[in-house]
Design a protein around this motif. Structure first.
Motif, PDB file in Angstrom:
ATOM      1  N   MET A   1       0.812  -1.191   0.000  1.00  0.00           N
ATOM      2  CA  MET A   1       0.000   0.000   0.000  1.00  0.00           C
ATOM      3  C   MET A   1       0.859   1.260   0.000  1.00  0.00           C
ATOM      4  O   MET A   1       0.528   2.230  -0.639  1.00  0.00           O
ATOM      5  CB  MET A   1      -0.908  -0.041   1.227  1.00  0.00           C
ATOM      6  CG  MET A   1      -1.815   1.102   1.372  1.00  0.00           C
ATOM      7  SD  MET A   1      -3.306   0.759   0.477  1.00  0.00           S
ATOM      8  CE  MET A   1      -4.178   2.245   0.687  1.00  0.00           C
ATOM      9  N   SER A   2       1.960   1.213   0.751  1.00  0.00           N
ATOM     10  CA  SER A   2       2.850   2.360   0.783  1.00  0.00           C
ATOM     11  C   SER A   2       4.276   1.879   1.011  1.00  0.00           C
ATOM     12  O   SER A   2       4.503   0.760   1.446  1.00  0.00           O
ATOM     13  CB  SER A   2       2.447   3.344   1.884  1.00  0.00           C
ATOM     14  OG  SER A   2       2.639   2.770   3.147  1.00  0.00           O
ATOM     15  N   GLY A   3       5.205   2.723   0.703  1.00  0.00           N
ATOM     16  CA  GLY A   3       6.597   2.362   0.898  1.00  0.00           C
ATOM     17  C   GLY A   3       7.519   3.530   0.625  1.00  0.00           C
ATOM     18  O   GLY A   3       7.083   4.610   0.216  1.00  0.00           O
ATOM     19  N   VAL A   4       8.788   3.282   0.848  1.00  0.00           N
ATOM     20  CA  VAL A   4       9.793   4.327   0.647  1.00  0.00           C
ATOM     21  C   VAL A   4       9.903   4.685  -0.835  1.00  0.00           C
ATOM     22  O   VAL A   4       9.967   5.854  -1.200  1.00  0.00           O
ATOM     23  CB  VAL A   4      11.155   3.870   1.206  1.00  0.00           C
ATOM     24  CG1 VAL A   4      12.213   4.917   0.941  1.00  0.00           C
ATOM     25  CG2 VAL A   4      11.045   3.570   2.685  1.00  0.00           C
ATOM     26  N   GLU A   5       9.889   3.673  -1.695  1.00  0.00           N
ATOM     27  CA  GLU A   5       9.954   3.924  -3.125  1.00  0.00           C
ATOM     28  C   GLU A   5       8.578   4.378  -3.625  1.00  0.00           C
ATOM     29  O   GLU A   5       7.554   3.838  -3.228  1.00  0.00           O
ATOM     30  CB  GLU A   5      10.376   2.662  -3.894  1.00  0.00           C
ATOM     31  CG  GLU A   5      11.774   2.173  -3.557  1.00  0.00           C
ATOM     32  CD  GLU A   5      11.782   1.211  -2.385  1.00  0.00           C
ATOM     33  OE1 GLU A   5      10.694   0.872  -1.879  1.00  0.00           O
ATOM     34  OE2 GLU A   5      12.878   0.808  -1.963  1.00  0.00           O
ATOM     35  N   GLU A   6       8.564   5.358  -4.491  1.00  0.00           N
ATOM     36  CA  GLU A   6       7.297   5.937  -4.971  1.00  0.00           C
ATOM     37  C   GLU A   6       6.395   4.899  -5.633  1.00  0.00           C
ATOM     38  O   GLU A   6       5.175   4.945  -5.486  1.00  0.00           O
ATOM     39  CB  GLU A   6       7.587   7.090  -5.936  1.00  0.00           C
ATOM     40  CG  GLU A   6       6.376   7.900  -6.309  1.00  0.00           C
ATOM     41  CD  GLU A   6       5.698   8.602  -5.135  1.00  0.00           C
ATOM     42  OE1 GLU A   6       4.477   8.770  -5.193  1.00  0.00           O
ATOM     43  OE2 GLU A   6       6.390   8.961  -4.161  1.00  0.00           O
ATOM     44  N   PHE A   7       6.957   3.914  -6.356  1.00  0.00           N
ATOM     45  CA  PHE A   7       6.126   2.919  -7.040  1.00  0.00           C
ATOM     46  C   PHE A   7       5.346   2.035  -6.062  1.00  0.00           C
ATOM     47  O   PHE A   7       4.371   1.397  -6.449  1.00  0.00           O
ATOM     48  CB  PHE A   7       6.965   2.064  -7.998  1.00  0.00           C
ATOM     49  CG  PHE A   7       7.850   1.053  -7.315  1.00  0.00           C
ATOM     50  CD1 PHE A   7       7.392  -0.230  -7.077  1.00  0.00           C
ATOM     51  CD2 PHE A   7       9.135   1.387  -6.921  1.00  0.00           C
ATOM     52  CE1 PHE A   7       8.196  -1.171  -6.462  1.00  0.00           C
ATOM     53  CE2 PHE A   7       9.961   0.448  -6.312  1.00  0.00           C
ATOM     54  CZ  PHE A   7       9.489  -0.828  -6.072  1.00  0.00           C
ATOM     55  N   LYS A   8       5.751   2.005  -4.806  1.00  0.00           N
ATOM     56  CA  LYS A   8       5.026   1.212  -3.810  1.00  0.00           C
ATOM     57  C   LYS A   8       3.831   1.960  -3.223  1.00  0.00           C
ATOM     58  O   LYS A   8       3.034   1.380  -2.509  1.00  0.00           O
ATOM     59  CB  LYS A   8       5.971   0.800  -2.685  1.00  0.00           C
ATOM     60  CG  LYS A   8       7.003  -0.218  -3.118  1.00  0.00           C
ATOM     61  CD  LYS A   8       7.833  -0.679  -1.960  1.00  0.00           C
ATOM     62  CE  LYS A   8       8.840  -1.715  -2.399  1.00  0.00           C
ATOM     63  NZ  LYS A   8       9.674  -2.161  -1.277  1.00  0.00           N
ATOM     64  N   ASN A   9       3.715   3.235  -3.509  1.00  0.00           N
ATOM     65  CA  ASN A   9       2.613   4.044  -2.982  1.00  0.00           C
ATOM     66  C   ASN A   9       1.381   3.902  -3.869  1.00  0.00           C
ATOM     67  O   ASN A   9       0.927   4.851  -4.486  1.00  0.00           O
ATOM     68  CB  ASN A   9       3.045   5.507  -2.874  1.00  0.00           C
ATOM     69  CG  ASN A   9       4.117   5.707  -1.835  1.00  0.00           C
ATOM     70  OD1 ASN A   9       4.132   5.039  -0.816  1.00  0.00           O
ATOM     71  ND2 ASN A   9       5.016   6.623  -2.092  1.00  0.00           N
TER      72      ASN A   9
END
Length: 50
Positions: A1-9
């Motif tokens: 759902m979310s993460g440090v890397e933008e593609f994980k958001n």
């Protein structure tokens, strides 16, 4: 759902006003901390209400 890397958001694939109802079941796990990943998600969807 979310993460440090933008593609994980992945939540950003939806506009902030996309959902009529959002149920949060992780509040007890530290999502209220200002630096948590969940805080960013909540701000994204709820800033429109302010």
């Amino acid at each position: 759902m979310s993460g440090v890397e933008e593609f994980k958001n992945v939540y950003k694939e939806f506009s902030p006003d996309f959902f009529d109802l959002i149920i949060i079941d992780e509040c007890h796990r530290g999502s209220a901390k200002e630096d948590s990943a969940w805080c960013e998600v909540l701000e994204y969807f709820f800033m429109q209400l302010r």
